[in-house]
Every structure is written in structure tokens, then in C-alpha cells.
Scaffold this motif. Structure first.
Motif, PDB file in Angstrom:
ATOM      1  N   UNK A 233     -18.165 -16.474-142.667  1.00 43.88           N
ATOM      2  CA  UNK A 233     -19.509 -16.115-143.142  1.00 43.88           C
ATOM      3  C   UNK A 233     -20.352 -15.821-141.773  1.00 43.88           C
ATOM      4  N   UNK A 234     -19.841 -15.397-141.187  1.00 49.05           N
ATOM      5  CA  UNK A 234     -19.317 -14.190-140.425  1.00 49.05           C
ATOM      6  C   UNK A 234     -18.953 -12.673-140.125  1.00 49.05           C
ATOM      7  N   UNK A 235     -19.094 -11.973-140.680  1.00 55.73           N
ATOM      8  CA  UNK A 235     -18.900 -10.358-141.157  1.00 55.73           C
ATOM      9  C   UNK A 235     -18.315 -10.225-139.995  1.00 55.73           C
ATOM     10  N   UNK A 236     -18.620 -10.560-138.821  1.00 53.61           N
ATOM     11  CA  UNK A 236     -18.059  -8.885-137.656  1.00 53.61           C
ATOM     12  C   UNK A 236     -16.862 -10.044-136.627  1.00 53.61           C
ATOM     13  N   UNK A 237     -16.401 -11.337-137.512  1.00 49.38           N
ATOM     14  CA  UNK A 237     -15.782 -11.774-136.894  1.00 49.38           C
ATOM     15  C   UNK A 237     -14.086 -11.929-137.760  1.00 49.38           C
ATOM     16  N   UNK A 238     -13.096 -11.223-137.063  1.00 46.59           N
ATOM     17  CA  UNK A 238     -11.740 -11.343-138.521  1.00 46.59           C
ATOM     18  C   UNK A 238     -10.629 -11.942-138.031  1.00 46.59           C
ATOM     19  N   UNK A 239      -9.981 -13.097-138.693  1.00 49.52           N
ATOM     20  CA  UNK A 239      -9.184 -13.966-138.027  1.00 49.52           C
ATOM     21  C   UNK A 239      -8.125 -12.950-138.899  1.00 49.52           C
ATOM     22  N   UNK A 240      -7.393 -13.572-137.643  1.00 48.79           N
ATOM     23  CA  UNK A 240      -6.245 -13.148-138.078  1.00 48.79           C
ATOM     24  C   UNK A 240      -4.527 -13.977-138.597  1.00 48.79           C
ATOM     25  N   UNK A 241      -5.175 -16.146-137.852  1.00 40.74           N
ATOM     26  CA  UNK A 241      -4.837 -16.619-138.387  1.00 40.74           C
ATOM     27  C   UNK A 241      -4.904 -18.154-138.804  1.00 40.74           C
ATOM     28  N   UNK A 242      -5.003 -18.737-139.365  1.00 45.00           N
ATOM     29  CA  UNK A 242      -5.427 -20.520-139.394  1.00 45.00           C
ATOM     30  C   UNK A 242      -4.050 -21.157-139.647  1.00 45.00           C
ATOM     31  N   UNK A 243      -3.973 -22.159-138.654  1.00 44.13           N
ATOM     32  CA  UNK A 243      -2.548 -23.370-138.919  1.00 44.13           C
ATOM     33  C   UNK A 243      -2.895 -24.441-139.021  1.00 44.13           C
ATOM     34  N   UNK A 244      -2.546 -25.597-139.794  1.00 43.49           N
ATOM     35  CA  UNK A 244      -2.783 -26.580-138.946  1.00 43.49           C
ATOM     36  C   UNK A 244      -1.368 -26.846-138.817  1.00 43.49           C
ATOM     37  N   UNK A 245      -1.041 -27.994-137.762  1.00 36.52           N
ATOM     38  CA  UNK A 245       0.555 -28.142-136.915  1.00 36.52           C
ATOM     39  C   UNK A 245       0.493 -29.177-136.659  1.00 36.52           C
ATOM     40  N   UNK A 246       1.853 -29.780-137.021  1.00 35.36           N
ATOM     41  CA  UNK A 246       2.014 -31.141-135.930  1.00 35.36           C
ATOM     42  C   UNK A 246       1.650 -31.065-134.933  1.00 35.36           C
ATOM     43  N   UNK A 247       1.612 -31.949-133.919  1.00 42.41           N
ATOM     44  CA  UNK A 247       1.026 -31.707-132.676  1.00 42.41           C
ATOM     45  C   UNK A 247       1.357 -31.662-131.807  1.00 42.41           C
ATOM     46  N   UNK A 248       3.419 -31.997-131.783  1.00 38.89           N
ATOM     47  CA  UNK A 248       4.125 -31.969-130.605  1.00 38.89           C
ATOM     48  C   UNK A 248       5.580 -31.008-131.205  1.00 38.89           C
ATOM     49  N   UNK A 249       5.472 -30.380-132.142  1.00 35.81           N
ATOM     50  CA  UNK A 249       6.528 -29.522-133.298  1.00 35.81           C
ATOM     51  C   UNK A 249       6.069 -28.568-133.145  1.00 35.81           C
ATOM     52  N   UNK A 250       4.954 -28.424-133.895  1.00 37.29           N
ATOM     53  CA  UNK A 250       4.193 -27.323-134.081  1.00 37.29           C
ATOM     54  C   UNK A 250       4.823 -25.991-135.351  1.00 37.29           C
ATOM     55  N   UNK A 251       5.703 -27.370-136.047  1.00 34.05           N
ATOM     56  CA  UNK A 251       5.521 -26.876-138.121  1.00 34.05           C
ATOM     57  C   UNK A 251       4.147 -27.328-138.314  1.00 34.05           C
ATOM     58  N   UNK A 252       4.441 -26.324-139.123  1.00 38.89           N
ATOM     59  CA  UNK A 252       3.128 -27.272-140.521  1.00 38.89           C
ATOM     60  C   UNK A 252       3.600 -28.186-140.913  1.00 38.89           C
ATOM     61  N   UNK A 253       2.092 -28.813-141.440  1.00 41.18           N
ATOM     62  CA  UNK A 253       2.090 -29.678-142.030  1.00 41.18           C
ATOM     63  C   UNK A 253       1.330 -29.444-143.755  1.00 41.18           C
ATOM     64  N   UNK A 254       1.429 -30.118-144.594  1.00 36.33           N
ATOM     65  CA  UNK A 254       1.447 -30.564-146.131  1.00 36.33           C
ATOM     66  C   UNK A 254      -0.025 -31.158-146.224  1.00 36.33           C
ATOM     67  N   UNK A 255       0.390 -32.187-145.051  1.00 35.47           N
ATOM     68  CA  UNK A 255      -0.462 -33.981-145.478  1.00 35.47           C
ATOM     69  C   UNK A 255      -0.105 -34.651-143.902  1.00 35.47           C
ATOM     70  N   UNK A 256      -1.207 -34.861-143.291  1.00 32.98           N
ATOM     71  CA  UNK A 256      -1.369 -34.889-142.565  1.00 32.98           C
ATOM     72  C   UNK A 256      -1.330 -36.386-142.266  1.00 32.98           C
ATOM     73  N   UNK A 257      -0.537 -37.123-140.945  1.00 32.57           N
ATOM     74  CA  UNK A 257      -0.337 -38.579-141.547  1.00 32.57           C
ATOM     75  C   UNK A 257       0.342 -38.868-139.804  1.00 32.57           C
ATOM     76  N   UNK A 258       0.203 -37.677-138.839  1.00 34.06           N
ATOM     77  CA  UNK A 258       0.431 -38.515-137.668  1.00 34.06           C
ATOM     78  C   UNK A 258      -0.472 -36.471-136.906  1.00 34.06           C
ATOM     79  N   UNK A 259      -1.097 -37.087-135.429  1.00 37.63           N
ATOM     80  CA  UNK A 259      -1.778 -35.923-134.773  1.00 37.63           C
ATOM     81  C   UNK A 259      -0.967 -34.919-135.309  1.00 37.63           C
ATOM     82  N   UNK A 260      -1.621 -33.952-135.232  1.00 36.75           N
ATOM     83  CA  UNK A 260      -2.153 -32.869-136.002  1.00 36.75           C
ATOM     84  C   UNK A 260      -3.667 -31.811-135.633  1.00 36.75           C
ATOM     85  N   UNK A 261      -2.856 -30.169-135.013  1.00 32.68           N
ATOM     86  CA  UNK A 261      -4.124 -29.678-134.768  1.00 32.68           C
ATOM     87  C   UNK A 261      -3.965 -28.451-135.196  1.00 32.68           C
TER      88      UNK A 261
END
Length: 281
Positions: A233-261
């Protein structure tokens, strides 16, 4: 408040405090303080007998085309602000003392540092880990305070301290935000007024994902799509990445069953900004 420049003098003072049985709280920074830094210092002041803050723009953690030269610096201002919140010692080393001629020893955390910031900023975390080990060995704190905004850095430092059996407690502290939600950062000073307003979309995007999560969504593809939709929605902002990962291991998760970030990085004008949002089922 005392200002110490030489690492050997700082270490001698820390050893003296240790012999006296004093708990040392340490806040490592690159300076140009904002309320986020000050919150770390206040927390250390509440919990420790002695508070040390380091002010050092570490060249090892910047890439060749990054903002090392123009990173904001104002030492007199920083010293006034640190003294006002009760810091006892400001450690302000010089490059030639931190990395003298012939320096050739580096610290690297492997798996946690490969992705996200580590992917887009090669060798960044090698520089972070090396300087943090040096600072911890010099200041010898019982507790060291790190903000959660640099979430991957926090996990890298925690892993390093565990792996190397370093006798220090790493204390995570919540991200401090402006009233409109923008995470406080020294790099916010790069923003023009229009860019500053546009940058609030990062917080709105994270909030939108949090709202979807609170309504029961656990599929990270859908949650990330929500973040991207708001960012777009904001054309002057250029995202580099958006990821959701396990809050401890930082591994990508497909479905959140424990804390993620949710972790994201985006360019807003000349500023590259990062932010985080914890999702706890």
C-alpha cells in the motif's frame, strides 16, 4: 560518569569490580542513542551494581556498500544521555585498539546466521559475533542487554554465548517504538518527513499479521501474504524480505504451533529498516 577509551584500562576496572563482588551490567551500542538504547540502560541500572555502555561503530559488521561512513555519530550527545540515566562508565574504544595491526581472529555462528540478515548482509554476523566476544571479554559483565528489534542478532549472540560457555547472561529487552509504532532506530535519522511517515507501514503490516493470527490463522503463507499486502500500500517502501520463522531456531515454519516471529527488512529512501513481531500460540 567516567569515559574509558583503552580496552586494557576497561578490563582492569572490570576485574576490580568483579573482585569487589559487584554485578556488572553492560549495554553494547553503536551510539546515536534513542529511547530504545536508554531503556536498555535503565534496565541494567535497575538490576546491576555497575552499568557500562559501549559506544563503538564496528567496521567489521558493515559491508562495502553499506552505511559505515555516514552512520550517525554524536559522542557528546550520547555521553550526556547515558549519564542522565545513571550509566557509570562509557567505554569508547578506537578502531586501532579493537583491531590492531595483524588482527586475524574472528568468531562465526554458522546456522543461525545464514539466512535473513545473514543472507542479505554477508559477513555481517561474523563482525557482530567478533566484536561482541571482544566487548564481553573486556567489560566482563554478569548481564548484557540486547534489544529484540535486532531479533536475529539476539539469537546469534545467545547461541554464541552458550556454545562458548561464556559466563554472562544475555537479557532480551522489548522493542521500543515511536507513538505511531515505528521501531526506534538510529537509522531513522536518514528519513525525510515524507519517508518517516511512509515507514510506519512496517508496523501496520506487522499489526495486520498479528490481528489475523489472533483470529486463528496459523498458516504462514497466508500470514506473510497479509504483511506483503499491507506493505504494498506504500509505494515508496521497498521490502527486501518478509519471513516467519521459529522464534528459537530461526528456521522457516509452515504452520505455527509454537512461538514464531515475523521478521522483515525494507528500504525507505536511503534507510534500510528492520522490524519484528512475536507470534505466540
Amino acid at each position: 560518569m567516567e569515559v574509558i577509551e583503552r580496552p586494557d584500562e576497561m578490563q582492569r576496572r572490570a576485574l576490580q569490580w568483579r573482585r569487589e563482588g559487584k554485578d556488572i551490567g553492560f549495554v553494547p551500542t553503536m551510539g546515536y542513542f534513542h529511547e530504545g538504547h536508554l531503556a536498555l540502560m535503565r534496565r541494567a541500572r535497575q538490576e546491576c551494581d555497575v552499568v557500562v555502555v559501549s559506544i563503538y561503530v564496528n567496521p567489521l559488521q558493515f559491508g562495502p556498500r553499506e552505511d559505515f561512513q555516514r552512520y550517525p555519530r554524536d559522542l557528546p550527545r550520547d555521553l550526556r544521555m547515558a549519564e542522565a540515566v545513571g550509566v557509570d562508565v562509557a567505554f569508547v574504544p578506537k578502531d586501532e585498539d579493537m583491531y590492531p595491526d595483524g588482527f586475524q581472529t574472528f568468531v562465526e555462528v554458522t546456522e543461525l546466521a545464514r539466512s535473513l540478515e545473514g543472507f542479505y548482509r554477508p559477513n555481517h554476523f561474523r563482525g557482530v559475533a567478533t566484536v561482541v566476544v571482544k566487548l564481553l571479554n573486556i567489560v566482563l559483565p554478569n548481564k548484557a542487554y540486547f534489544g529484540e528489534k535486532d531479533f536475529q542478532q539476539l539469537r546469534v549472540v545467545q547461541r554464541m554465548v552458550r556454545d562458548l560457555n561464556m559466563p554472562v547472561e544475555i537479557v532480551p529487552c522489548p522493542t521500543v517504538r515511536e507513538p505511531d509504532g515505528l521501531a526506534m532506530s538510529s537509522r531513522n535519522t536518514y528519513l525525510s518527513p515524507a519517508e518517516r511517515q511512509a515507514a510506519t507501514v512496517l508496523y501496520r503490516a506487522l499489526q495486520s499479521a498479528d490481528a489475523l493470527f489472533r483470529n486463528g490463522e496459523r498458516n504462514t503463507v497466508k500470514l506473510k501474504a497479509q504483511v506483503w499486502a499491507v506493505l504494498s500500500e506504500e509505494p515508496t517502501v521497498f521490502p527486501q524480505y518478509v519471513e516467519i520463522v521459529d522464534a528459537e531456531t530461526l528456521q522457516p515454519v509452515a504452520h505455527i504451533e509454537r512461538p514464531a516471529v515475523v521478521l522483515l527488512a525494507a528500504f525507505v529512501g536511503a534507510a534500510r529498516l528492520i522490524d519484528e513481531w512475536l507470534l505466540v500460540p
